[in-house]
Design a protein around this motif. Sequence first.
Motif, PDB file in Angstrom:
ATOM      1  N   ARG A  12       0.825  -1.199   0.000  1.00  0.00           N
ATOM      2  CA  ARG A  12       0.000   0.000   0.000  1.00  0.00           C
ATOM      3  C   ARG A  12       0.862   1.252   0.000  1.00  0.00           C
ATOM      4  NH1 ARG A  12      -4.595  -2.084   4.319  1.00  0.00           N
ATOM      5  NH2 ARG A  12      -6.028  -2.940   2.774  1.00  0.00           N
ATOM      6  N   SER A  13       1.985   1.225   0.707  1.00  0.00           N
ATOM      7  CA  SER A  13       2.864   2.395   0.720  1.00  0.00           C
ATOM      8  C   SER A  13       3.456   2.649  -0.657  1.00  0.00           C
ATOM      9  CB  SER A  13       3.987   2.203   1.746  1.00  0.00           C
ATOM     10  OG  SER A  13       4.958   1.276   1.285  1.00  0.00           O
ATOM     11  N   LEU A  14       3.611   1.594  -1.457  1.00  0.00           N
ATOM     12  CA  LEU A  14       4.118   1.745  -2.818  1.00  0.00           C
ATOM     13  C   LEU A  14       3.005   2.044  -3.815  1.00  0.00           C
ATOM     14  CD1 LEU A  14       6.607  -1.271  -2.919  1.00  0.00           C
ATOM     15  CD2 LEU A  14       7.147   1.137  -2.603  1.00  0.00           C
ATOM     16  N   VAL A  60      -0.764  -6.812  -9.748  1.00  0.00           N
ATOM     17  CA  VAL A  60       0.205  -7.839  -9.349  1.00  0.00           C
ATOM     18  C   VAL A  60       0.087  -9.014 -10.309  1.00  0.00           C
ATOM     19  CG1 VAL A  60       0.837  -9.496  -7.547  1.00  0.00           C
ATOM     20  CG2 VAL A  60       0.143  -7.173  -6.923  1.00  0.00           C
ATOM     21  N   LYS A  61       1.222  -9.539 -10.726  1.00  0.00           N
ATOM     22  CA  LYS A  61       1.246 -10.721 -11.587  1.00  0.00           C
ATOM     23  C   LYS A  61       1.894 -11.864 -10.825  1.00  0.00           C
ATOM     24  CE  LYS A  61       2.881 -12.315 -16.141  1.00  0.00           C
ATOM     25  NZ  LYS A  61       3.733 -13.436 -15.712  1.00  0.00           N
ATOM     26  N   LEU A  62       1.192 -12.983 -10.762  1.00  0.00           N
ATOM     27  CA  LEU A  62       1.677 -14.167 -10.065  1.00  0.00           C
ATOM     28  C   LEU A  62       2.012 -15.268 -11.066  1.00  0.00           C
ATOM     29  CD1 LEU A  62      -0.977 -14.385  -7.193  1.00  0.00           C
ATOM     30  CD2 LEU A  62       1.272 -13.314  -7.096  1.00  0.00           C
ATOM     31  N   LEU A  64      -8.069  -9.247  -0.515  1.00  0.00           N
ATOM     32  CA  LEU A  64      -9.488  -8.917  -0.607  1.00  0.00           C
ATOM     33  C   LEU A  64      -9.738  -7.517  -0.042  1.00  0.00           C
ATOM     34  CD1 LEU A  64     -11.215 -12.272   0.442  1.00  0.00           C
ATOM     35  CD2 LEU A  64     -11.028 -11.284  -1.851  1.00  0.00           C
ATOM     36  N   GLY A  65     -10.482  -6.720  -0.785  1.00  0.00           N
ATOM     37  CA  GLY A  65     -10.828  -5.389  -0.321  1.00  0.00           C
ATOM     38  C   GLY A  65      -9.787  -4.329  -0.585  1.00  0.00           C
ATOM     39  N   THR A  66      -8.658  -4.690  -1.174  1.00  0.00           N
ATOM     40  CA  THR A  66      -7.596  -3.704  -1.419  1.00  0.00           C
ATOM     41  C   THR A  66      -7.719  -3.040  -2.783  1.00  0.00           C
ATOM     42  OG1 THR A  66      -6.090  -5.330  -2.400  1.00  0.00           O
ATOM     43  CG2 THR A  66      -5.997  -5.031   0.007  1.00  0.00           C
ATOM     44  N   GLY A  67      -8.472  -3.648  -3.707  1.00  0.00           N
ATOM     45  CA  GLY A  67      -8.580  -3.101  -5.051  1.00  0.00           C
ATOM     46  C   GLY A  67      -7.434  -3.480  -5.962  1.00  0.00           C
TER      47      GLY A  67
END
Length: 337
Positions: free
Chosen positions: A3-5, A10-12, A24-27
Amino acid sequence: MLRSLRISKVKLFDADPNVLRAFLGTGVEFVIAIPNENVRAMVDPAAAQAWVAQHVTPHLRAGARISCVTVGNEVFKGGDAALQAATVPAMRSVHRALAAAGLAGRVNVTTAHSLDVMAASFPPSAGAFSEAAMAHVQPLLAFLSETRAPFLVNCYPFFAYTGDPARVPLEYALFQPNAGVTDPATRLRYDNMLYAQVDAVYAAIQRLGHTDVEVKVSETGWPSRGDPDEHGATVENAGTYIRNLLRRVEARQGTPMRPFTPVDVYVFALFNENLKPGPASERNYGMFYPDGTPVYSLGLQGQGAYLPPVMMFSHGARQVINLFATVAIASVAFVLS
């Protein structure tokens, strides 16, 4: 930390449920993957439906954001003919499974390629796929065009520079001021190698009759350390490459061939990987050490004005996972297969 960045994508290399639940819930928007060893099984519609039911639909229902599934990684680079032949049928099978689940148009299906899939990449207008890959690329492009999915390519100017440092200007590879290169056919000028590589892929795709397939960079980065023969693998060069790249991405630059299409880039990688095999550079693409300290400054976390829109994570640092045992970042930084 993420979040600070202000990381938004994100690619997994897999579809670890612990990672998806943690976000979940972070967007944060995810690209998840079916590893190479599972690709052939996905040709079976029942297997594809089971995979989607286990790895996609429950997380979307819970509020996760999954925009893309990659079926395999760099499958046309090796010599596994059976895997290569199965990739496009597996992609179609997964796409049908997503459609059956009501997710058509919401989750794309594609695969990621090494730049080795190209027979020619310079000048960019001469871009062409290798003869070995051609039999698979034609049906792949037809599928991507039909489903409006992107062509993903892993581009590393570092490899070109370290392979021929006498002829490849370091400044050209690092987005630094340089004389640039002019394509003799198009008269387009390139001031960095990454954009030239992307346009070479566009040219190769157009040569096969497709103008509606977007190219996205699914991996790029620069190692901060390497073996003695890996020229240019230094902390200074790694920081310069990533900082300059992020400035270009934030400015939403397009390539000379596609000036109005911002280049979509995933940066490899968040953490160094101490157990990854191969040359020393393979273990040193991370922007952070396992203890969370930065390998080089990015101007982030209050140190600068620009922030990266995308990042990607890899696997292999099992020896240091206990350092983050109680922190949510652990399950993301180290994606264990």
